[in-house]
Design a protein around this motif. Structure first.
Motif, mmCIF file in Angstrom:
data_model
loop_
_atom_site.group_PDB
_atom_site.id
_atom_site.type_symbol
_atom_site.label_atom_id
_atom_site.label_comp_id
_atom_site.label_asym_id
_atom_site.label_seq_id
_atom_site.Cartn_x
_atom_site.Cartn_y
_atom_site.Cartn_z
ATOM 1 N N PHE A 201 6.130 -2.665 8.081
ATOM 2 C CA PHE A 201 5.205 -3.925 7.427
ATOM 3 C C PHE A 201 4.440 -4.670 8.601
ATOM 4 C CE2 PHE A 201 6.359 -2.126 3.311
ATOM 5 C CZ PHE A 201 7.607 -1.077 3.433
ATOM 6 N N ARG A 202 3.439 -5.505 8.104
ATOM 7 C CA ARG A 202 3.100 -6.710 8.827
ATOM 8 C C ARG A 202 2.534 -7.561 7.969
ATOM 9 N NH1 ARG A 202 -2.167 -3.261 11.835
ATOM 10 N NH2 ARG A 202 -3.522 -3.531 9.910
ATOM 11 N N GLN A 203 2.502 -8.920 8.790
ATOM 12 C CA GLN A 203 1.990 -10.008 7.934
ATOM 13 C C GLN A 203 1.311 -10.842 9.162
ATOM 14 O OE1 GLN A 203 4.963 -12.334 5.998
ATOM 15 N NE2 GLN A 203 3.573 -13.290 4.349
ATOM 16 N N ALA A 204 0.037 -11.060 8.727
ATOM 17 C CA ALA A 204 -0.755 -11.812 9.462
ATOM 18 C C ALA A 204 -0.826 -13.428 8.867
ATOM 19 C CB ALA A 204 -2.266 -11.391 9.578
ATOM 20 N N PRO A 205 -1.066 -14.670 9.797
ATOM 21 C CA PRO A 205 -0.999 -15.857 9.171
ATOM 22 C C PRO A 205 -1.831 -15.883 8.061
ATOM 23 C CG PRO A 205 -1.126 -15.956 11.585
ATOM 24 C CD PRO A 205 -1.455 -14.374 11.371
ATOM 25 N N GLY A 206 -1.513 -16.325 6.884
ATOM 26 C CA GLY A 206 -2.226 -16.661 5.903
ATOM 27 C C GLY A 206 -2.476 -15.491 4.687
ATOM 28 N N ARG A 207 -1.822 -14.393 5.334
ATOM 29 C CA ARG A 207 -1.883 -13.091 4.397
ATOM 30 C C ARG A 207 -0.558 -12.745 3.899
ATOM 31 N NH1 ARG A 207 -5.969 -8.915 7.103
ATOM 32 N NH2 ARG A 207 -6.015 -8.231 4.951
ATOM 33 N N GLU A 208 -0.636 -11.918 2.915
ATOM 34 C CA GLU A 208 0.500 -11.269 2.393
ATOM 35 C C GLU A 208 1.123 -10.115 3.547
ATOM 36 O OE1 GLU A 208 -0.026 -12.231 -2.484
ATOM 37 O OE2 GLU A 208 0.141 -10.093 -1.690
ATOM 38 N N ARG A 209 2.389 -9.887 3.238
ATOM 39 C CA ARG A 209 2.891 -8.921 3.858
ATOM 40 C C ARG A 209 2.169 -7.360 3.222
ATOM 41 N NH1 ARG A 209 9.250 -8.736 4.995
ATOM 42 N NH2 ARG A 209 8.633 -10.925 5.762
ATOM 43 N N GLU A 210 1.840 -6.728 4.467
ATOM 44 C CA GLU A 210 1.344 -5.356 3.891
ATOM 45 C C GLU A 210 1.821 -4.070 4.547
ATOM 46 O OE1 GLU A 210 -2.759 -5.437 5.307
ATOM 47 O OE2 GLU A 210 -2.064 -5.324 7.314
ATOM 48 N N PHE A 211 1.735 -2.946 3.809
ATOM 49 C CA PHE A 211 2.136 -1.913 4.243
ATOM 50 C C PHE A 211 1.662 -1.143 5.519
ATOM 51 C CE2 PHE A 211 4.255 2.488 4.101
ATOM 52 C CZ PHE A 211 2.978 3.195 4.260
ATOM 53 N N VAL A 212 2.302 -0.671 6.224
ATOM 54 C CA VAL A 212 1.821 -0.093 7.627
ATOM 55 C C VAL A 212 1.924 1.438 7.609
ATOM 56 C CG1 VAL A 212 1.729 -0.026 10.100
ATOM 57 C CG2 VAL A 212 1.925 -2.049 8.952
ATOM 58 N N ALA A 213 3.356 1.959 7.656
ATOM 59 C CA ALA A 213 3.624 3.198 7.558
ATOM 60 C C ALA A 213 4.932 3.232 7.215
ATOM 61 C CB ALA A 213 3.490 3.927 9.202
ATOM 62 N N ALA A 214 5.509 4.518 6.843
ATOM 63 C CA ALA A 214 6.801 4.720 6.175
ATOM 64 C C ALA A 214 7.077 6.248 6.372
ATOM 65 C CB ALA A 214 7.114 4.421 4.666
ATOM 66 N N ILE A 215 8.599 6.364 6.409
ATOM 67 C CA ILE A 215 8.977 7.814 6.370
ATOM 68 C C ILE A 215 10.124 7.940 5.317
ATOM 69 C CG2 ILE A 215 10.748 7.050 8.229
ATOM 70 C CD1 ILE A 215 9.944 10.190 9.411
ATOM 71 N N LYS A 216 10.034 9.006 4.788
ATOM 72 C CA LYS A 216 11.185 9.247 3.659
ATOM 73 C C LYS A 216 12.532 9.701 4.242
ATOM 74 C CE LYS A 216 10.613 10.297 -1.010
ATOM 75 N NZ LYS A 216 11.168 9.211 -1.057
ATOM 76 N N GLY A 217 13.367 9.308 3.561
ATOM 77 C CA GLY A 217 14.908 9.500 3.936
ATOM 78 C C GLY A 217 15.018 11.088 3.650
#
Length: 124
Positions: free
Chosen positions: A36-52
């Motif tokens: 996930f990533r969070q830029a200044p002044g923005r909410e944390r956002e999803f980037v990529a994920a992998i299922k267990g």
């Protein structure tokens, strides 16, 4: 689950970076892992994920075709290879984990374990 992220830095537009997240305390076969990533002044956002326990992956539209998430069970790590980086990719990147779930991998609020962030800056 304890998470330790590494690999951020400064890179020029068009360049590449690789992030790594070392996990301990639980087998990755039972854990969904995400970046996930969070830029200044923005909410944390999803980037990529992998299922267990699966090869299923999901990517945010903004990074499809440029970022690749991968996992090593033996090293207990999840990596994010980022290519063709753009200034808008600048953010603090976090790895997150949750117990394997049927909930959509992109649902940020369902991840309850977090590593410390690592800064990625894309600038000329």
């Amino acid at each position: 689950v304890q998470l330790q992220a590494s690999g951020g830095g400064l890179v020029q537009p068009g360049g590449s970076l690789s992030l790594s997240c070392a996990a301990s305390g639980r087998s990755l076969s039972n854990v969904d892992m995400g970046w996930f990533r969070q830029a200044p002044g923005r909410e944390r956002e999803f980037v990529a994920a992998i299922k267990g326990g699966s090869s299923m992956t999901r990517y945010a539209d903004a990074v499809k075709g440029r970022f690749t998430i991968s996992r090593s069970y033996t090293k207990s790590t999840v990596s994010l290879q980022m290519n063709n980086l753009k200034p808008e990719d600048t953010a603090v990147y976090y790895c997150g984990a949750r117990g394997r779930s049927v909930v959509d991998l992109t649902s940020t609020s369902t991840y309850n374990y977090w590593g410390q962030g690592t800064q990625v800056t894309v600038s000329s």
